[in-house]
Scaffold this active site. Structure first.
Site, PDB file in Angstrom:
ATOM      1  N   SER A   1       0.820  -1.199   0.000  1.00 51.01           N
ATOM      2  CA  SER A   1       0.000   0.000   0.000  1.00 51.01           C
ATOM      3  C   SER A   1       0.863   1.261   0.000  1.00 51.01           C
ATOM      4  O   SER A   1       1.610   1.496  -0.949  1.00 51.01           O
ATOM      5  CB  SER A   1      -0.969  -0.042   1.191  1.00 51.01           C
TER       6      SER A   1
ATOM      7  N   ASP B   1      -8.206  -5.595  -6.021  1.00 51.80           N
ATOM      8  CA  ASP B   1      -7.942  -4.412  -5.205  1.00 51.80           C
ATOM      9  C   ASP B   1      -8.713  -3.214  -5.761  1.00 51.80           C
ATOM     10  O   ASP B   1      -8.572  -2.859  -6.935  1.00 51.80           O
ATOM     11  CB  ASP B   1      -6.436  -4.117  -5.208  1.00 51.80           C
TER      12      ASP B   1
ATOM     13  N   HIS C   1      -7.616  -5.206  -1.286  1.00 53.50           N
ATOM     14  CA  HIS C   1      -6.407  -4.535  -0.823  1.00 53.50           C
ATOM     15  C   HIS C   1      -5.764  -5.271   0.348  1.00 53.50           C
ATOM     16  O   HIS C   1      -4.548  -5.206   0.546  1.00 53.50           O
ATOM     17  CB  HIS C   1      -6.744  -3.100  -0.415  1.00 53.50           C
TER      18      HIS C   1
END
Length: 337
Positions: A129, A284, A313
């Protein structure tokens, strides 16, 4: 695993030109730096993560083996551990904390790696991320130093759609009257709760919920249980201004926002000469594989490795064993070459 340590960086001039005084970069290390100082790996933190959030990927026998590598986990500025709105004195306390970019974080981490440890080569930089945002930035800014990169569930810049999602979450938090423009006397609980609920619909995929994996794999019988027991409490552990400071870093993320690239995104990606495995998750909602495919197309030594998961995610967060195995296997392959 060692204890925490702090790099006292002194006064740091940020990308904005603001001088942030007495900056502290807190980090944890795993393993030992060898005599040649060439077994180091850097693993930056993600949004709302800290030095312990990456521990799932580090263990003897895994790709990130602390018996073989020296693994440094620096806490991102704004996360409440390193210098942040919640621990910085006036005049940069609370909502007055300046914008810190991904570039600012990476340049500070570079100082840590070189000044504290005397490291001139990194075997690998990786991250999930916002850790992936930092990973891309490392590859672009220090191509002669970084041998390999492995960003997963992330991107080299925030997309317009991703920026929009973040803006909605931010405004939900700030709409709480108790937020008081960031000068709150007590935590703005309702605002953070709203922030969490806006955020909740994005972290996992539609298929994850269609298959009711929140019940089967997380053990939460209802959506309200999911929100109240598993989601909101985690957000409530974070200071509101810290959440917004990290979010501002995310919204400003762009590896080409540097004088040497002058906003040319393709040129910034082409500067990443490290061997790269770019690992988006196919489901995602933040960082879709299509964006990663475009990025890889500009990188000279990159491969696209799509994580075949419905965990969205969160496939990069160390929660699902199958996703953990996929990432670990890819890291082992990357480090072997």
């Amino acid at each position: 695993m060692t204890g925490l340590a702090t790099f006292e960086a002194g006064d740091v001039t940020l990308q904005s030109g603001v001088v942030l005084p007495d900056v502290k970069l807190v980090y944890r290390t795993h393993g030992q730096l060898n005599a040649a100082r060439d077994n180091a790996i850097l693993y930056p933190t993600h949004y709302m993560g800290n030095h312990d959030s990456n521990a799932w990927a580090i263990a003897p026998g895994m790709a990130l083996d602390p018996q073989k590598y020296f693994i440094i986990i620096p806490n991102m500025l704004g996360n409440g551990v390193s210098s942040s709105p919640s621990n910085t004195p006036a005049p940069f306390d609370g909502p007055r904390f300046p914008l810190v970019t991904v570039r600012d974080n990476v340049l500070l981490q570079h100082r840590l790696v070189t000044e504290v440890f005397g490291i001139s080569t990194l075997q690998l930089v990786l991250g999930h991320s916002m850790g992936a945002l930092q990973t891309f930035q490392w590859g672009a800014l220090f191509p002669d130093m970084v041998q390999r990169i492995a960003p997963f569930c992330g991107a080299a810049r925030v997309s317009r759609h991703n920026w929009l999602f973040l803006e909605g979450a931010k405004c939900a938090l700030m709409a709480d009257a108790a937020f008081a423009g960031g000068d709150y006397a007590a935590p703005p609980v309702a605002g953070i709760r709203a922030f969490a609920r806006v955020y909740a619909g994005w972290a996992w995929s539609q298929t994850f919920f269609r298959q009711q994996l929140d019940r089967e794999r997380l053990g939460l019988p209802s959506m309200e249980d999911f929100l109240q027991l598993a989601w909101e409490p985690f957000f409530q552990t974070h200071d509101a201004n810290n959440l917004l400071a990290m979010l501002a870093t995310w919204q400003a993320a762009d590896i080409s926002a540097d004088p040497r690239f002058d906003g040319d995104f393709a040129r910034a990606l082409a500067a990443i000469t490290a061997k790269a495995f770019v690992m988006p998750c196919r489901s995602d909602l933040y960082f879709p594989p299509e964006d990663s495919e475009i990025e890889v197309g500009h990188m000279p030594h990159a491969q696209l490795r799509v994580i075949p998961s419905v965990w969205g995610h969160m496939a990069g967060g160390g929660m699902n064993p199958e996703d953990m195995m996929f990432i670990n296997t890819a890291l082992a392959e990357l480090l072997a070459h």
